[in-house]
Design a protein around this motif. Structure first.
Motif, PDB file in Angstrom:
ATOM      1  N   TYR A   1      -5.578  -2.533 -15.035  1.00  0.00           N
ATOM      2  CA  TYR A   1      -4.273  -2.127 -15.543  1.00  0.00           C
ATOM      3  C   TYR A   1      -4.378  -1.672 -16.998  1.00  0.00           C
ATOM      4  CZ  TYR A   1       0.734  -2.227 -16.450  1.00  0.00           C
ATOM      5  OH  TYR A   1       2.030  -1.864 -16.804  1.00  0.00           O
ATOM      6  N   LEU A   2      -5.147  -2.415 -17.777  1.00  0.00           N
ATOM      7  CA  LEU A   2      -5.336  -2.024 -19.169  1.00  0.00           C
ATOM      8  C   LEU A   2      -6.047  -0.687 -19.281  1.00  0.00           C
ATOM      9  CD1 LEU A   2      -6.345  -5.495 -20.681  1.00  0.00           C
ATOM     10  CD2 LEU A   2      -4.116  -4.342 -20.781  1.00  0.00           C
TER      11      LEU A   2
ATOM     12  N   LEU B   1      -0.929   8.730 -11.971  1.00  0.00           N
ATOM     13  CA  LEU B   1      -1.508   7.509 -12.517  1.00  0.00           C
ATOM     14  C   LEU B   1      -0.415   6.520 -12.881  1.00  0.00           C
ATOM     15  CD1 LEU B   1      -3.934   5.903 -13.476  1.00  0.00           C
ATOM     16  CD2 LEU B   1      -3.818   7.158 -15.657  1.00  0.00           C
ATOM     17  N   GLU B   2       0.686   7.011 -13.471  1.00  0.00           N
ATOM     18  CA  GLU B   2       1.775   6.122 -13.855  1.00  0.00           C
ATOM     19  C   GLU B   2       2.422   5.493 -12.603  1.00  0.00           C
ATOM     20  OE1 GLU B   2       5.857   6.297 -16.590  1.00  0.00           O
ATOM     21  OE2 GLU B   2       4.750   8.141 -16.094  1.00  0.00           O
ATOM     22  N   LYS B   3       2.560   6.267 -11.576  1.00  0.00           N
ATOM     23  CA  LYS B   3       3.120   5.748 -10.320  1.00  0.00           C
ATOM     24  C   LYS B   3       2.189   4.708  -9.695  1.00  0.00           C
ATOM     25  CE  LYS B   3       4.878   7.368  -5.888  1.00  0.00           C
ATOM     26  NZ  LYS B   3       5.115   8.556  -5.018  1.00  0.00           N
ATOM     27  N   TYR B   4       0.875   4.943  -9.764  1.00  0.00           N
ATOM     28  CA  TYR B   4      -0.091   4.031  -9.137  1.00  0.00           C
ATOM     29  C   TYR B   4      -0.204   2.716  -9.918  1.00  0.00           C
ATOM     30  CZ  TYR B   4      -4.396   2.316  -6.997  1.00  0.00           C
ATOM     31  OH  TYR B   4      -5.338   1.549  -6.343  1.00  0.00           O
ATOM     32  N   MET B   5       0.122   2.729 -11.211  1.00  0.00           N
ATOM     33  CA  MET B   5       0.012   1.515 -12.033  1.00  0.00           C
ATOM     34  C   MET B   5       0.930   0.415 -11.514  1.00  0.00           C
ATOM     35  SD  MET B   5      -0.292   3.033 -15.905  1.00  0.00           S
ATOM     36  CE  MET B   5      -0.128   1.393 -16.602  1.00  0.00           C
ATOM     37  N   LYS B   6       1.969   0.778 -10.728  1.00  0.00           N
ATOM     38  CA  LYS B   6       2.864  -0.236 -10.185  1.00  0.00           C
ATOM     39  C   LYS B   6       2.158  -1.123  -9.162  1.00  0.00           C
ATOM     40  CE  LYS B   6       6.932   2.721 -10.795  1.00  0.00           C
ATOM     41  NZ  LYS B   6       8.071   3.416 -10.138  1.00  0.00           N
ATOM     42  N   GLU B   7       1.062  -0.619  -8.569  1.00  0.00           N
ATOM     43  CA  GLU B   7       0.319  -1.399  -7.563  1.00  0.00           C
ATOM     44  C   GLU B   7      -0.786  -2.239  -8.188  1.00  0.00           C
ATOM     45  OE1 GLU B   7      -1.115   1.103  -4.470  1.00  0.00           O
ATOM     46  OE2 GLU B   7       0.805   2.135  -4.172  1.00  0.00           O
TER      47      GLU B   7
ATOM     48  N   LEU C   1     -10.820   7.505  -0.073  1.00  0.00           N
ATOM     49  CA  LEU C   1     -11.718   6.374   0.145  1.00  0.00           C
ATOM     50  C   LEU C   1     -11.384   5.223  -0.805  1.00  0.00           C
ATOM     51  CD1 LEU C   1     -14.222   5.381   1.700  1.00  0.00           C
ATOM     52  CD2 LEU C   1     -15.655   6.454  -0.043  1.00  0.00           C
ATOM     53  N   ALA C   2     -11.076   5.543  -2.053  1.00  0.00           N
ATOM     54  CA  ALA C   2     -10.751   4.506  -3.027  1.00  0.00           C
ATOM     55  C   ALA C   2      -9.448   3.804  -2.681  1.00  0.00           C
ATOM     56  CB  ALA C   2     -10.674   5.115  -4.427  1.00  0.00           C
ATOM     57  N   VAL C   3      -8.437   4.578  -2.254  1.00  0.00           N
ATOM     58  CA  VAL C   3      -7.160   3.970  -1.876  1.00  0.00           C
ATOM     59  C   VAL C   3      -7.321   3.060  -0.662  1.00  0.00           C
ATOM     60  CG1 VAL C   3      -4.842   4.474  -1.018  1.00  0.00           C
ATOM     61  CG2 VAL C   3      -5.796   5.806  -2.903  1.00  0.00           C
TER      62      VAL C   3
ATOM     63  N   SER D   1      -9.841   0.050  -4.287  1.00  0.00           N
ATOM     64  CA  SER D   1     -10.659   0.020  -5.507  1.00  0.00           C
ATOM     65  C   SER D   1      -9.858   0.658  -6.642  1.00  0.00           C
ATOM     66  CB  SER D   1     -11.973   0.779  -5.269  1.00  0.00           C
ATOM     67  OG  SER D   1     -12.739   0.818  -6.446  1.00  0.00           O
ATOM     68  N   TYR D   2      -9.181  -0.196  -7.459  1.00  0.00           N
ATOM     69  CA  TYR D   2      -8.314   0.306  -8.517  1.00  0.00           C
ATOM     70  C   TYR D   2      -9.092   1.154  -9.514  1.00  0.00           C
ATOM     71  CZ  TYR D   2      -5.302  -3.361  -6.614  1.00  0.00           C
ATOM     72  OH  TYR D   2      -4.553  -4.144  -5.783  1.00  0.00           O
TER      73      TYR D   2
END
Length: 511
Positions: A497-498, A483-489, A460-462, A466-467
């Motif tokens: 991001y922070l 999480l590291e992979k998703y930070m690219k988006e 649902l969040a994706v 909703s980051y």
């Protein structure tokens, strides 16, 4: 002699004298003796000389041009002998002369009846044997009688008393018809029953109206009680003509009080003025809906009556103060549903106390609105004006003013669990609705957090992008790689991001 020879003979100029032709012409100057009116003195002299000759015993009468010459010898001798009796009875000469005139006229009439030419036959026979009427009048009377009979026969084809089945067939086929000949009650009821047998609404209506217009009201009501289909057709006819008063009275006389009450309610809603509707609803509550059998319907009607009164007051109070333009206000609040009224109140009277007529809580208590209806309508109303409440705000807003309600509200705000919203609304539908109104990410994350399953929550969040909600799921799953992979988006330097960077450092340090 044949008729043609007779006509030819009397039509010739050498046989038919001018005296005979002009005998029937009143304007002719030739008299019946063949002499003109200018020679009247000659005629008088001739008659006098004939009289003298008779007195002297002479019987030589020579008037070759006179019609009397054509009379039979028997008639002539009889007339002349009667004329001659005046020699010895001078005192009776006037009576004898009258008898002569009568006898001569009779003889001339009998003779001329066989002489009449075809050109004067109608004029000669203008009087019948008894003198009652002319031939032309008789022919006209015969023609009038013939036309009258034809008219009666033509009308009888439509007005004659046919069997009820045949008359109903004529009605169904659209042929000319008349029901005037069905005068007895049995015939009228037979017509209705025949129409009901074929179930043709037009024929049923025609026969029912014929019965209504020709019998007493009590008889009409009595006979219609056993004919349900005929009642339905007749009531529908009255409603189509907007004759609600007669239809309601008719149903009441039949004992159909429920149908009369429902029709009264529909008639009340047909009014255009809100004040008139409120007044008519009050009357309906006191009349047709006062029956104990109509208790449930009376309750619904009472709610509608109160809602109309409240809508009129709310619209009058907010018309000059509210500056927000919305769909419900443009269409008008009056005659809207309870939930539409609640939506309007949530948009314009969110913080109004319960004592205010436009308070959502006051409306909720007056019309028994459920928690699900209240929460969903409140979310939609606030979202339309870009005021998105959090789950904790909704729970605090729904709490009562009492001590118990205040404590419950405080506990909900501190815990942030949103138990009421979670147990009442489908969270996925709430999230998609808020996303369609451009709700902020933190508001969406607060509702996504109410989903129990982490997999469903992540999906649902994706989908809603909703980051913050996605980061919270990865943190809960303790999955630094995802999480590291998703930070690219996530946009670099954004608060989300922070937050993801700090969470990733924390999870890497612990490992």
């Amino acid at each position: 002699m044949s008729r043609a020879e007779n006509d030819a003979y009397w039509g010739s100029t050498d046989t038919a004298s001018s005296a005979l032709d002009n005998f029937f012409d009143e304007d002719s100057d030739v008299n019946w003796t063949g002499q003109s009116s200018q020679n009247s003195s000659v005629k008088s002299t001739s008659i006098q000389s004939s009289d003298d000759n008779n007195r002297s015993g002479k019987t030589d009468v020579s008037h070759s041009s006179s019609i009397i010459d054509n009379i039979t010898s028997t008639s002539s001798s009889y007339l002349l002998s009667d004329w001659g009796t005046g020699d010895s009875e001078n005192a009776a000469s006037g009576a004898s002369r009258g008898k002569l005139t009568k006898g001569v006229g009779k003889a001339i009439g009998e003779k001329l009846d066989s002489w009449k030419p075809p050109t004067v036959s109608i004029k000669w026979n203008s009087q019948g044997p008894s003198g009652d009427g002319c031939v032309l009048c008789e022919s006209k009377n015969e023609e009038i009688a013939h036309l009258k009979k034809r008219l009666e026969n033509s009308y009888s084809r439509y007005s004659m008393t046919l069997p009820p089945e045949d008359m109903v067939s004529r009605i169904m086929l659209g042929h000319p018809f008349s029901l005037e000949s069905y005068r007895s009650l049995e015939d009228k009821l037979a017509l209705i029953d025949s129409a009901l047998a074929v179930m043709d609404s037009s024929a049923i209506l025609v026969t029912v109206l014929h019965l209504k217009n020709t019998v007493k009201k009590s008889i009409f009501i009595k006979e219609m009680q056993s004919r349900v289909q005929a009642v339905q057709v007749y009531v529908h006819y009255l409603k189509q003509r907007y004759n609600f008063t007669e239809a309601i009275d008719f149903l009441g006389n039949l004992g159909k009080h429920e149908d009369a009450a429902i029709l009264t309610y529909k008639w009340t809603l047909a009014g255009k003025s809100p004040s008139t509707k409120v007044k008519n609803l009050g009357k309906a509550l006191q009349s047709h809906f006062s029956d104990p059998a109509m208790a449930f319907e009376a309750t619904a009607l009472k709610d509608h009556h109160q809602l109309l009164e409240r809508q009129i007051q709310i619209e009058a109070a907010n018309q000059s103060t509210s500056q927000v333009v919305d769909e419900s206000k443009e269409k008008g609040l009056v005659d809207s549903s309870v939930l539409a009224t609640l939506l309007y109140c949530c948009m314009h009277n969110w913080d109004a106390p319960e004592s205010n007529v436009g308070s959502p809580m006051a409306l909720r208590k007056a019309h028994n609105i459920t928690d699900r209806q209240l929460l969903w309508t409140a979310l939609r109303g606030r979202a339309q004006i870009s005021h998105w409440p959090l789950p904790s705000d909704l729970e605090a807003w729904m709490g009562n003013k009492g001590v118990l309600g205040a404590l419950t509200s405080i506990k909900s705000v501190l815990s942030g669990s949103g138990r009421v919203v979670k147990s009442t609304l489908p969270i996925d539908q709430v999230v998609y609705m808020l996303q369609s109104t451009d709700a902020p990410s933190n508001v969406l994350a607060s509702y996504i957090l109410l989903v129990d399953s982490l997999d469903v929550r992540l999906k649902l969040a994706v989908n809603c992008k909703s980051y913050q909600a996605v980061i919270d799921v990865y943190i809960a799953q303790k999955d630094p790689d995802s999480l590291e992979k998703y930070m690219k988006e996530i946009p670099a330097g954004s608060p989300e991001y922070l937050k993801a960077e700090n969470a990733l450092k924390s999870m890497r340090g612990k490992s």
